[in-house]
Design a protein around this motif. Structure first.
Motif, PDB file in Angstrom:
ATOM      1  N   ASP A 638       0.804  -1.218   0.000  1.00 37.56           N
ATOM      2  CA  ASP A 638       0.000   0.000   0.000  1.00 37.56           C
ATOM      3  C   ASP A 638       0.839   1.271   0.000  1.00 37.56           C
ATOM      4  OD1 ASP A 638      -2.311  -1.589   0.158  1.00 37.56           O
ATOM      5  OD2 ASP A 638      -2.120  -1.710   2.338  1.00 37.56           O
ATOM      6  N   ARG A 639       2.121   1.126   0.244  1.00 35.42           N
ATOM      7  CA  ARG A 639       3.003   2.292   0.293  1.00 35.42           C
ATOM      8  C   ARG A 639       4.340   1.934  -0.335  1.00 35.42           C
ATOM      9  NH1 ARG A 639       3.479   4.743   6.156  1.00 35.42           N
ATOM     10  NH2 ARG A 639       3.456   2.553   6.857  1.00 35.42           N
ATOM     11  N   ASP A 640       5.054   2.950  -0.787  1.00 34.03           N
ATOM     12  CA  ASP A 640       6.322   2.745  -1.470  1.00 34.03           C
ATOM     13  C   ASP A 640       7.450   2.814  -0.443  1.00 34.03           C
ATOM     14  OD1 ASP A 640       8.137   2.336  -3.450  1.00 34.03           O
ATOM     15  OD2 ASP A 640       8.154   4.404  -4.171  1.00 34.03           O
ATOM     16  N   GLY A 641       7.852   1.652   0.043  1.00 36.36           N
ATOM     17  CA  GLY A 641       8.912   1.625   1.036  1.00 36.36           C
ATOM     18  C   GLY A 641       9.019   0.256   1.663  1.00 36.36           C
ATOM     19  N   THR A 642       9.753   0.168   2.750  1.00 36.81           N
ATOM     20  CA  THR A 642       9.940  -1.106   3.441  1.00 36.81           C
ATOM     21  C   THR A 642       9.938  -0.892   4.943  1.00 36.81           C
ATOM     22  OG1 THR A 642      11.350  -3.062   3.614  1.00 36.81           O
ATOM     23  CG2 THR A 642      12.480  -0.957   3.469  1.00 36.81           C
ATOM     24  N   TRP A 643       9.463  -1.902   5.660  1.00 34.95           N
ATOM     25  CA  TRP A 643       9.633  -1.958   7.097  1.00 34.95           C
ATOM     26  C   TRP A 643      10.994  -2.572   7.382  1.00 34.95           C
ATOM     27  CZ3 TRP A 643       6.291   0.428  10.224  1.00 34.95           C
ATOM     28  CH2 TRP A 643       5.022   0.729   9.715  1.00 34.95           C
ATOM     29  N   GLY A 644      11.602  -2.176   8.501  1.00 37.65           N
ATOM     30  CA  GLY A 644      12.900  -2.706   8.859  1.00 37.65           C
ATOM     31  C   GLY A 644      13.312  -2.231  10.235  1.00 37.65           C
ATOM     32  N   MET A 645      14.602  -2.313  10.495  1.00 40.24           N
ATOM     33  CA  MET A 645      15.155  -1.940  11.799  1.00 40.24           C
ATOM     34  C   MET A 645      16.026  -0.704  11.665  1.00 40.24           C
ATOM     35  SD  MET A 645      14.021  -4.163  14.030  1.00 40.24           S
ATOM     36  CE  MET A 645      15.160  -3.960  15.414  1.00 40.24           C
ATOM     37  N   TYR A 646      15.772   0.280  12.533  1.00 42.93           N
ATOM     38  CA  TYR A 646      16.667   1.427  12.684  1.00 42.93           C
ATOM     39  C   TYR A 646      17.222   1.338  14.097  1.00 42.93           C
ATOM     40  CZ  TYR A 646      18.615   6.104  12.422  1.00 42.93           C
ATOM     41  OH  TYR A 646      19.484   7.165  12.406  1.00 42.93           O
ATOM     42  N   GLY A 647      18.443   0.846  14.233  1.00 42.93           N
ATOM     43  CA  GLY A 647      18.928   0.486  15.551  1.00 42.93           C
ATOM     44  C   GLY A 647      18.042  -0.629  16.090  1.00 42.93           C
ATOM     45  N   LEU A 648      17.599  -0.499  17.325  1.00 45.47           N
ATOM     46  CA  LEU A 648      16.743  -1.507  17.939  1.00 45.47           C
ATOM     47  C   LEU A 648      15.271  -1.164  17.805  1.00 45.47           C
ATOM     48  CD1 LEU A 648      18.836  -2.183  21.176  1.00 45.47           C
ATOM     49  CD2 LEU A 648      18.798  -3.505  19.053  1.00 45.47           C
ATOM     50  N   ASP A 649      14.957  -0.150  17.021  1.00 47.41           N
ATOM     51  CA  ASP A 649      13.574   0.272  16.830  1.00 47.41           C
ATOM     52  C   ASP A 649      13.000  -0.272  15.524  1.00 47.41           C
ATOM     53  OD1 ASP A 649      13.642   1.720  19.154  1.00 47.41           O
ATOM     54  OD2 ASP A 649      13.973   3.667  18.183  1.00 47.41           O
ATOM     55  N   LEU A 650      11.708  -0.612  15.574  1.00 51.34           N
ATOM     56  CA  LEU A 650      10.963  -0.873  14.348  1.00 51.34           C
ATOM     57  C   LEU A 650      10.871   0.430  13.571  1.00 51.34           C
ATOM     58  CD1 LEU A 650       9.071  -2.584  12.538  1.00 51.34           C
ATOM     59  CD2 LEU A 650       7.200  -1.910  14.072  1.00 51.34           C
ATOM     60  N   ALA A 651      11.046   0.367  12.245  1.00 52.20           N
ATOM     61  CA  ALA A 651      11.073   1.605  11.457  1.00 52.20           C
ATOM     62  C   ALA A 651      10.431   1.389  10.095  1.00 52.20           C
ATOM     63  CB  ALA A 651      12.511   2.108  11.292  1.00 52.20           C
ATOM     64  N   TRP A 652       9.889   2.486   9.567  1.00 56.75           N
ATOM     65  CA  TRP A 652       9.371   2.539   8.208  1.00 56.75           C
ATOM     66  C   TRP A 652      10.319   3.387   7.374  1.00 56.75           C
ATOM     67  CZ3 TRP A 652       6.715   0.603   4.451  1.00 56.75           C
ATOM     68  CH2 TRP A 652       6.349   1.385   3.351  1.00 56.75           C
ATOM     69  N   PHE A 653      10.789   2.809   6.237  1.00 64.15           N
ATOM     70  CA  PHE A 653      11.722   3.499   5.350  1.00 64.15           C
ATOM     71  C   PHE A 653      11.016   3.793   4.031  1.00 64.15           C
ATOM     72  CE2 PHE A 653      14.309   1.063   8.249  1.00 64.15           C
ATOM     73  CZ  PHE A 653      15.413   1.868   8.512  1.00 64.15           C
ATOM     74  N   PRO A 654      10.522   5.004   3.819  1.00 63.52           N
ATOM     75  CA  PRO A 654       9.910   5.325   2.522  1.00 63.52           C
ATOM     76  C   PRO A 654      10.978   5.427   1.439  1.00 63.52           C
ATOM     77  CG  PRO A 654      10.029   7.291   3.894  1.00 63.52           C
ATOM     78  CD  PRO A 654      10.483   6.142   4.762  1.00 63.52           C
TER      79      PRO A 654
END
Length: 657
Positions: A638-654
């Motif tokens: 639904d969006r242009d990007g990926t979920w992943g890890m930024y350090g120990l945090d859950l993150a959304w990377f558009p």
């Protein structure tokens, strides 16, 4: 095959702030990106763990050290009361460990102090339980030593280490260090036992047991591996009782007189879920007890058989400690940080420390579920985040799930290390059940769903010290398994990409911590999923010993290398031509969405787009690493990007501003 077991489930209300709750409030992260207008958004700690490795008992207290350095910098020591089950103290200490962030590997006690051997540190540390003072006590080994076993006997602390596969001892008063010698050709001296006149060291694959006289200066010692019996060479844990050496090895507890190998008895494990014995203890009445990995079964070692006396931590990755608390009462700890006491003849009392002493974990794997939730595998636990409802569910599971995969009906499967168990998660309750084992394999790398045949395709590597990996097929109608080792002979299988009726796989000649045995370079292969026949096998580059990832795009295969580190090449299966695309700065993860090919090199902290013209365009740089394994792309339809890890945090990377 049914290997079901109950799973521990924690439902956490997501809230801002600290504590055990997982905060998923969106917070923009400050990342230095190649395109400054594109920035990730973080949602708080992705998953909590209480993963522990070292453990020992001092009086009524049990002490545990974290498997990983908290925040990559600090060793957490946790003290808990065996009588009340409460965490009574913990602290985060600035103790250097390995570059991989590994923490306290092994502990031992002399009754007054707790000694800590780190992963990646030559110094032995000591804790005073009365004052909680923690000191660098004695430097005992080579730079970067990992301490795999520790035992105190008399006035000495005995140690076995990696990477020099050596047994030593340190005097408790003078701190004098004496070296016995090297156990075998292995790098891992993984076990030891101390008798009145001798010390014994054991080693991982290719195995070996060596004996030295306690006061001898003869570093050669005596090889007594043959006393284990035919086809048994690798000890896991050892103990001495009444002049006999007890060895947990494979599916047996073997005992014998180490002087001549006489009185040998091989006691088989009783439960199919007993992977092997990973801890032994001797009680004051000269009884030997053993605890088995995976099952948590506790056995008494009788003269000619094992007798089950209880069951402790069924779904822990390993048992870190087993001992006698008081006559008739055993105690122990597990990989999850849970600890227990058990009056013989009664059920154990199990205590959990995660709510008090849990800490943010690095991700083993991460997927976006079709229902919009984010699933994250950590060490010994899996978390499911519903960002809309701002809730999270955390369930404990055995070991480390190296690969998560959603299949039909929203069901999620996990491929588990160690031992390549396949576990099935119910998407509604997140309860899980082990359904299959990939026999002969140890470390899963990747797993994909072949929807046309409703099967999982799993690639994996063997046990430490071996080379032969596999491509396995798990039929989801009945969970039957076929393990194939013939597609890439003498190689671990690390790369996998399923496209329509073909599975593309990539190999590594180094196997699992082993030297290469293949003559020539690493290979790749294509498998017909309709027939499971090998379509072709190729060695695109003579200088590559290890491939890490393989992706098919528009008739071309993109190959990421581990040895050499970080090359990206394009291979044309029709012409058999190979073109070097560029250098990524290291290996990591690859993913494809539509025509867009992405790489995430966590050693270089960079996410890049590989254009259709084979240009490497960095999208994010200086992405603080939060992955234990290679990063995993979790694209959102639904969006242009990926979920992943930024350090120990859950993150959304558009991918676009």
């Amino acid at each position: 095959m049914s290997l079901s077991h109950p799973s521990r489930r924690h439902v956490l209300q997501l809230a801002a702030g600290g504590g055990a709750a997982l905060s998923l409030g969106a917070v923009p992260a400050t990342a230095s990106a190649a395109r400054p207008q594109v920035t990730p958004t973080t949602y708080g700690p992705a998953i909590l763990t209480a993963a522990m490795r070292g453990a020992t008992r001092v009086g009524s207290k049990v002490y545990q050290t974290t498997r990983f350095l908290v925040d990559g910098e600090h060793l957490r020591i946790v003290e808990a009361d065996l009588d009340t089950g409460e965490v009574t103290w913990f602290d985060d200490l600035d103790v250097p460990g390995s570059a991989s962030g590994a923490g306290g590997l092994m502990m031992a006690s002399d009754g007054a102090h707790a000694y800590v051997g780190m992963a990646g540190n030559p110094t032995i540390f000591r804790l005073d339980p009365q004052t909680h003072d923690f000191e660098a006590w004695a430097e005992a080994g080579p730079s970067g030593a990992w301490w795999y076993d520790m035992a105190i006997s008399g006035d000495w602390l005995y140690l076995s280490s990696y990477p020099d596969c050596t047994v030593r001892r340190v005097h408790l008063s003078t701190k004098e260090v004496q070296t016995y010698g090297v156990v075998s050709e292995s790098m891992y001296a993984n076990s030891l036992a101390v008798a009145d006149e001798h010390v014994y060291g054991g080693a991982n694959a290719p195995g070996g047991i060596r004996e030295w006289a306690l006061e001898s200066t003869d570093t050669e010692g005596r090889d007594i591996t043959d006393h284990l019996g035919e086809d048994r060479t690798i000890p896991i844990k050892m103990a001495i009782c009444d002049g006999l050496l007890y060895v947990g090895t494979g599916k047996f507890v073997v005992s014998f007189d180490p002087s001549d190998g006489s009185q040998q008895v091989a006691r088989p494990l009783l439960d199919e879920k007993d992977r092997y014995v990973d801890y032994l203890c001797v009680t004051e009445d000269a009884t030997v007890y053993a605890i088995a990995r995976t099952s948590g079964n506790i056995y008494r070692c009788d003269a000619d058989e094992l007798v089950k006396v209880g069951q402790a931590l069924e779904d822990d990755g390993q048992n870190n400690f087993l001992g006698e608390y008081e006559p008739g009462v055993l105690c122990g700890t597990g990989d999850s940080g849970r600890f227990w006491t058990m009056v013989l003849g009664q059920e154990p009392e199990v205590h959990d420390i995660v709510e008090v002493a849990g800490y943010p974990d690095r991700a083993q794997d991460l997927i976006r579920h079709s229902n919009g939730t984010i699933w994250i595998a950590g060490h010994g636990a899996t978390a499911v985040h519903d960002l809309t409802a701002e809730t999270s569910v955390r369930v404990e599971n055995f070991g480390e799930i190296k690969a998560l995969q959603e299949v039909g009906g929203g069901v999620v499967y996990g491929a588990v290390y160690p031992g390549c168990t396949i576990t099935r998660f119910d998407p509604e309750t997140v309860e899980h059940t082990d359904v299959a084992v990939l026999e002969g394999q140890y470390r899963p790398s990747l797993m994909e769903w072949d929807q046309r045949r409703n099967q999982l395709v799993v690639v994996s590597g063997p046990h430490v010290g071996a080379n032969q990996g596999a491509v396995s097929f798990v039929d989801l109608s009945d969970h039957s398994v076929e393990v194939r080792t013939d597609y890439l002979p003498d190689q671990s299988v690390r790369g996998l990409h399923v496209v329509d009726d073909i599975a593309y796989v990539a190999g590594d000649t180094y196997g699992e911590a082993a030297d290469p045995v293949r003559e020539g370079p690493a290979q790749i292969a294509a498998i017909d999923l309709r027939t499971r026949e090998l379509l072709w096998r190729a060695a695109p580059r003579e200088d590559v010993a290890s491939y890490e990832r393989i992706i098919w795009r528009e008739g071309q295969l993109y190959l990421m290398t581990r040895r050499p580190n970080g090359d990206l090449s394009r291979y044309d299966p029709e012409t058999e031509e190979t073109t070097l695309v560029g250098q990524l700065g290291g290996y990591g993860g690859m993913g494809i969405t539509g025509r867009r090919l992405m790489t995430w090199v966590h050693w270089e902290l960079e996410i890049s787009h590989i254009t259709t013209a084979d240009e490497i365009r960095p999208l994010y740089s200086e992405v603080t690493n939060g992955w234990y394994n290679n990063p995993r792309f979790a694209f959102d339809p639904d969006r242009d990007g990926t979920w992943g890890m930024y350090g120990l945090d859950l993150a959304w990377f558009p991918f676009r501003a």
